[in-house]
Motif scaffolding. Structure first.
Motif, PDB file in Angstrom:
ATOM      1  N   HIS A  60       0.962  -0.974   0.157  1.00  0.00           N
ATOM      2  CA  HIS A  60       0.171  -0.112   0.267  1.00  0.00           C
ATOM      3  C   HIS A  60       0.685   1.279  -0.254  1.00  0.00           C
ATOM      4  CE1 HIS A  60      -4.045  -2.098   1.390  1.00  0.00           C
ATOM      5  NE2 HIS A  60      -3.977  -2.658   0.682  1.00  0.00           N
ATOM      6  N   ILE A  62       3.081   2.407  -1.740  1.00  0.00           N
ATOM      7  CA  ILE A  62       3.886   2.438  -3.365  1.00  0.00           C
ATOM      8  C   ILE A  62       3.055   3.371  -4.552  1.00  0.00           C
ATOM      9  CG2 ILE A  62       4.384   2.004  -5.244  1.00  0.00           C
ATOM     10  CD1 ILE A  62       6.799   0.755  -3.254  1.00  0.00           C
ATOM     11  N   SER A  63       1.112   2.937  -3.435  1.00  0.00           N
ATOM     12  CA  SER A  63       0.037   3.900  -3.862  1.00  0.00           C
ATOM     13  C   SER A  63       0.311   5.251  -3.421  1.00  0.00           C
ATOM     14  CB  SER A  63      -1.072   2.600  -4.221  1.00  0.00           C
ATOM     15  OG  SER A  63      -1.086   2.883  -2.850  1.00  0.00           O
ATOM     16  N   VAL A  64       0.780   4.790  -2.143  1.00  0.00           N
ATOM     17  CA  VAL A  64       0.615   6.571  -1.377  1.00  0.00           C
ATOM     18  C   VAL A  64       1.287   7.513  -1.441  1.00  0.00           C
ATOM     19  CG1 VAL A  64      -0.076   7.058   0.911  1.00  0.00           C
ATOM     20  CG2 VAL A  64      -0.894   5.521   0.277  1.00  0.00           C
ATOM     21  N   LEU A  65       2.607   6.721  -1.705  1.00  0.00           N
ATOM     22  CA  LEU A  65       4.153   7.809  -1.623  1.00  0.00           C
ATOM     23  C   LEU A  65       4.498   7.696  -3.093  1.00  0.00           C
ATOM     24  CD1 LEU A  65       5.773   6.209   1.341  1.00  0.00           C
ATOM     25  CD2 LEU A  65       4.487   8.665   1.685  1.00  0.00           C
ATOM     26  N   LYS A  66       4.028   6.649  -3.341  1.00  0.00           N
ATOM     27  CA  LYS A  66       5.262   7.274  -5.423  1.00  0.00           C
ATOM     28  C   LYS A  66       6.096   7.213  -5.415  1.00  0.00           C
ATOM     29  CE  LYS A  66       0.473   9.061  -6.998  1.00  0.00           C
ATOM     30  NZ  LYS A  66      -0.355   9.085  -5.604  1.00  0.00           N
ATOM     31  N   ASN A  67       7.013   8.027  -5.724  1.00  0.00           N
ATOM     32  CA  ASN A  67       8.614   8.031  -5.700  1.00  0.00           C
ATOM     33  C   ASN A  67       8.607   9.424  -4.919  1.00  0.00           C
ATOM     34  OD1 ASN A  67       8.487  10.848  -6.862  1.00  0.00           O
ATOM     35  ND2 ASN A  67       8.923   9.865  -8.762  1.00  0.00           N
ATOM     36  N   GLY A  68       7.654   9.933  -4.101  1.00  0.00           N
ATOM     37  CA  GLY A  68       8.258  11.183  -2.600  1.00  0.00           C
ATOM     38  C   GLY A  68       9.049  12.084  -3.763  1.00  0.00           C
ATOM     39  N   LYS A  69       8.549  12.043  -4.461  1.00  0.00           N
ATOM     40  CA  LYS A  69       8.535  13.801  -5.197  1.00  0.00           C
ATOM     41  C   LYS A  69       8.070  14.698  -4.301  1.00  0.00           C
ATOM     42  CE  LYS A  69      12.068  12.355  -7.956  1.00  0.00           C
ATOM     43  NZ  LYS A  69      13.590  11.988  -7.417  1.00  0.00           N
ATOM     44  N   ASP A  70       6.854  14.159  -4.687  1.00  0.00           N
ATOM     45  CA  ASP A  70       6.338  15.789  -3.462  1.00  0.00           C
ATOM     46  C   ASP A  70       6.282  15.701  -2.372  1.00  0.00           C
ATOM     47  OD1 ASP A  70       4.873  15.354  -6.749  1.00  0.00           O
ATOM     48  OD2 ASP A  70       2.778  14.383  -5.941  1.00  0.00           O
TER      49      ASP A  70
END
Length: 247
Positions: A60, A62-70
């Protein structure tokens, strides 16, 4: 300096909420819980981060944090903490075991470690910038120190820690070692000396005591709001604080 967020475990104290997702993805007011320790690291200038996850809902993240850029992360990695064998039983392994999985990521650099359920608005940039060797823990006065690692201070030198006891029945002080630590490059060598406790976990307190015995442990009092959010009461407290802060 690199950052490591420890977000494994099953979150059993928050059942039935954690039947649905990992504890560290539960909401604290308007953001997932793990956003708060991420922001603590990023605000301190730490933008290379590993998150150690575990349990059935690890994907879960991955879908929340993605690559963290935001969230201001420059480089984001994940490690998965599997259960380990202890006395013929499968156990989650504990905080020190989770930290040991970050050895390759740390690559000999100093690290700042924060537990994924720790929410704070404290600014630790000064401590991070000044840190060079040994280990540093952060302390906070709490009403229920028996829930945490508790320092014992020297009777002659009130600023000197002589021992840290994990979840004592009779705490020797009203300070808790909060889930925020800094370690030098020797930490993974020292972790190899940490064995499972009677609770069946590799305790972070044993690691901190190892540094203490080497004369390499320092501490600072954490300024600002802090709570873990790993129980119903502390999760409510975190939600209440951040809601009132933003409203």
């Amino acid at each position: 300096m690199k950052g490591i967020i420890l977000a494994g475990g099953l979150g059993t104290r928050l059942y039935p909420l954690t039947y649905a997702t990992n504890k560290h993805l539960l909401p604290v007011y308007d953001r997932p819980m793990v956003f708060y320790p991420i922001q603590t690291l990023v605000n301190a200038g730490i933008k290379e981060i590993m998150i150690v996850v575990g349990g059935p809902h690890a994907g879960h993240f991955i879908s929340v944090l993605k690559n963290g850029k935001d969230l201001g992360i420059k480089h984001l990695e994940f490690a998965y903490q599997e259960a380990i064998e202890f006395n013929g039983k499968k156990i989650e392994g504990g905080i020190s075991h989770a930290l040991s999985l970050a050895e390759d990521f740390a690559d000999g650099e100093p690290i700042t470690v924060i537990l994924g359920d720790n929410t704070t608005d404290a600014d630790i940039k000064k401590e991070v910038t000044k840190f060079k060797n040994g280990a540093q823990v952060f302390l906070k006065k709490v009403p229920d120190p028996n829930r945490y690692g508790v320092p014992t201070f020297d009777k002659k030198d009130k600023k000197k820690i002589i021992d840290i006891v994990e979840k004592p029945k009779e705490p020797k002080s009203d300070f808790a070692v909060v889930g925020l630590y800094m370690y030098d490059g020797k930490v993974f060598e020292y972790l190899r000396n940490v064995k499972p406790s009677v609770r069946g976990e590799m305790e972070i307190t044993d690691l901190n005591n190892y540094y203490l015995k080497q004369g390499q442990l320092d501490w600072s009092e954490l300024k600002g709001f802090w709570t873990d959010a790993g129980t119903f009461d502390s999760l409510f407290l975190a939600n209440k604080y951040y809601a009132e802060k933003k409203l």
